[in-house]
Design an enzyme around this catalytic site. Structure first.
Site, PDB file in Angstrom:
ATOM      1  N   GLU A 176      62.533 118.151  53.726  1.00 36.12           N
ATOM      2  CA  GLU A 176      63.860 117.736  54.163  1.00 36.12           C
ATOM      3  C   GLU A 176      64.728 118.911  54.617  1.00 36.12           C
ATOM      4  O   GLU A 176      65.530 118.764  55.537  1.00 36.12           O
ATOM      5  CB  GLU A 176      64.564 116.997  53.013  1.00 36.12           C
ATOM      6  CG  GLU A 176      63.862 115.723  52.549  1.00 36.12           C
ATOM      7  CD  GLU A 176      63.964 114.608  53.572  1.00 36.12           C
ATOM      8  OE1 GLU A 176      65.090 114.199  53.887  1.00 36.12           O
ATOM      9  OE2 GLU A 176      62.921 114.146  54.061  1.00 36.12           O
ATOM     10  N   ASP A 192      70.707 111.489  66.138  1.00 38.46           N
ATOM     11  CA  ASP A 192      69.574 110.572  66.015  1.00 38.46           C
ATOM     12  C   ASP A 192      70.029 109.123  65.950  1.00 38.46           C
ATOM     13  O   ASP A 192      69.250 108.234  65.624  1.00 38.46           O
ATOM     14  CB  ASP A 192      68.746 110.912  64.766  1.00 38.46           C
ATOM     15  CG  ASP A 192      69.533 110.749  63.472  1.00 38.46           C
ATOM     16  OD1 ASP A 192      70.779 110.590  63.537  1.00 38.46           O
ATOM     17  OD2 ASP A 192      68.926 110.789  62.397  1.00 38.46           O
TER      18      ASP A 192
END
Length: 440
Positions: A176, A192
């Site tokens: 991550e 995104d």
């Protein structure tokens, strides 16, 4: 399949789950048809703990056939996926479940169980509605709110030890944040389509989980007491309501940007000594409620007892969401001849945990490699496969992520480019000066 989006350092892509504040869980991307139906509430039997709460409203209006309960979480931990039970008058039948709920009835007791993710933060209130066939008004009795997050344990096993959890979280943090250290201060718009991505688990402003962190934080600290995020509450609520009403991730941050510098305030909330502990607590609490606790219960259901398996499941839950991880579990079961999804799977027709984990990782590898959004994150699966081959089941041996999918399964897989780290059994870590990629 409900999905959670990957964060990939090679592409600078990070992701987030779609859950919705106190509402039905939704995927972080476009909604997809489930390959398997959601589990009925009775399929997972859990030993639930009683949650500390106060019932502030308890009415049933007979002419409307409509009951309302408002309960406030007065405890110190979030209530995850609560089970609400209440007694109705003799001869009354509960009916007409509200979205996200299903019920059973035994005598006068109606028990309502979540069919999708729900978290009630500390000091937050939740309005629960129900219906019966009674046209006479009454007050429900013996109201109980229970959850595994309030002290219950999953059947057939528990979660990870404190050190094992540190190792599992450190591994996931590599994928991550490219570091085993959980990045509570991180905040960025990676464009995104999900707004700002934030914190240790990629909580997003456009998919309903960042708002849960802020909700928890507001309950612990007011704006006058240093809460830099409190001023965004109205804007977050507007975005969250749009997410819930459309079922679509919200890319716009316009409402937040009109209030202030979101990324700066998120980071400062952790980096400021006076607020750090509260902000960290809320991120930990929401992450546990949405991902860790549900997936540990899944492990227990299927008879999966090894720390390595649980770590792999936890990473899948963070990456794909709880429903996505469940879908992978079912795929692994089916591939091993358990298409009927008999639980526990370990021991069923001789299935071992090693064989099951191998198949689970292969199925997850295929999902990652087959999706352009996730393809460059495929190496995260190989790290667990390497430890499986080495037999590091209790995570008691120091490990490295010096392995790629191509080292385990062939050269067709791209290299994710994660920095190699060495993680000790107590969760401490270092960056090795040299290493050689290998799957065993």
């Amino acid at each position: 399949m409900e999905t959670r989006c990957s964060r990939t350092w090679v592409l600078g892509q990070r992701g987030c789950a779609g859950v919705g504040l106190l509402m039905l869980a939704l995927g972080c991307g476009a909604a997809e048809e489930r390959e398997f139906p959601p589990e009925a509430p009775g399929e997972v039997v859990r030993e639930l703990g009683a949650c500390t709460h106060a019932v502030t409203t308890n009415t049933y209006v007979g002419p409307d056939y409509w009951g309302t309960l408002v309960f406030k979480n007065t405890g110190t931990v979030a209530i995850a996926n609560p089970r609400v039970s209440l007694d109705v008058p003799s001869g009354v039948t509960c009916d007409d479940d509200q979205p996200g709920w299903a019920h059973t009835q035994s005598g006068r007791t109606c028990t309502f169980t979540r069919t999708s993710s729900l978290t009630v933060a500390v000091n937050a209130s939740y309005t629960f509605n129900y219906s019966t066939d009674s046209s006479t008004s009454f007050t429900a009795t013996h109201v109980k709110v229970q959850s595994d997050s309030c002290g219950g344990t999953a059947p057939g096993g528990t979660g990870l030890t404190a050190n094992q959890k540190k190792v599992a979280e450190a591994l996931t943090s590599i994928w991550e944040n490219d570091t085993p250290t959980l990045d509570y201060a991180y905040s960025e718009n990676i464009h995104d389509g999900r707004g700002y991505t934030n914190g240790r688990a990629g909580f997003c402003t456009g998919t309903g989980d960042a708002i849960q962190v802020v909700q928890c934080y507001r309950a612990l600290r007011t704006e006058a007491n240093g809460n830099r995020l409190s001023k965004y509450w109205s804007a977050l609520t507007v975005i969250n309501n749009r997410f819930l009403s459309t079922g679509q991730s919200q890319a716009s941050t316009a409402e937040l940007d009109a209030v202030g510098g979101w990324t700066t305030d998120w980071a400062a909330s952790f980096n400021t000594a006076a607020t750090k502990a509260d902000f960290k607590q809320c991120q930990d609490q929401v992450s546990d409620a949405l991902y860790y606790t549900p997936i540990m219960n899944e492990a227990a259901k299927w008879g999966l007892t090894q720390a390595l398996t649980k770590a792999a499941l936890y990473d899948a839950a963070i990456n794909h969401g709880e429903d996505g991880a469940r879908d992978l579990i079912r795929k692994a079961n089916t591939a091993l001849g358990n298409s009927a999804q008999v639980a526990p799977v370990i021991g069923y027709n001789g299935i071992t945990e090693s064989a099951w984990l191998q198949k689970f990782l292969e199925k997850r590898r295929d999902v990652l490699a087959g999706d352009s959004t996730w393809a460059d994150a495929v190496d995260r699966v190989a790290a667990y496969e390497k430890q499986r081959r080495l037999g590091n089941w209790d995570l008691g041996t120091a490990l490295r992520n010096d392995v790629r999918a191509r080292d385990c399964w062939g050269t067709t897989y791209p290299s994710s480019g994660y920095t190699v780290r060495a993680i000790n059994p107590d969760g401490t870590w270092s960056t090795p000066a040299s290493f050689t990629y290998a799957c065993q």
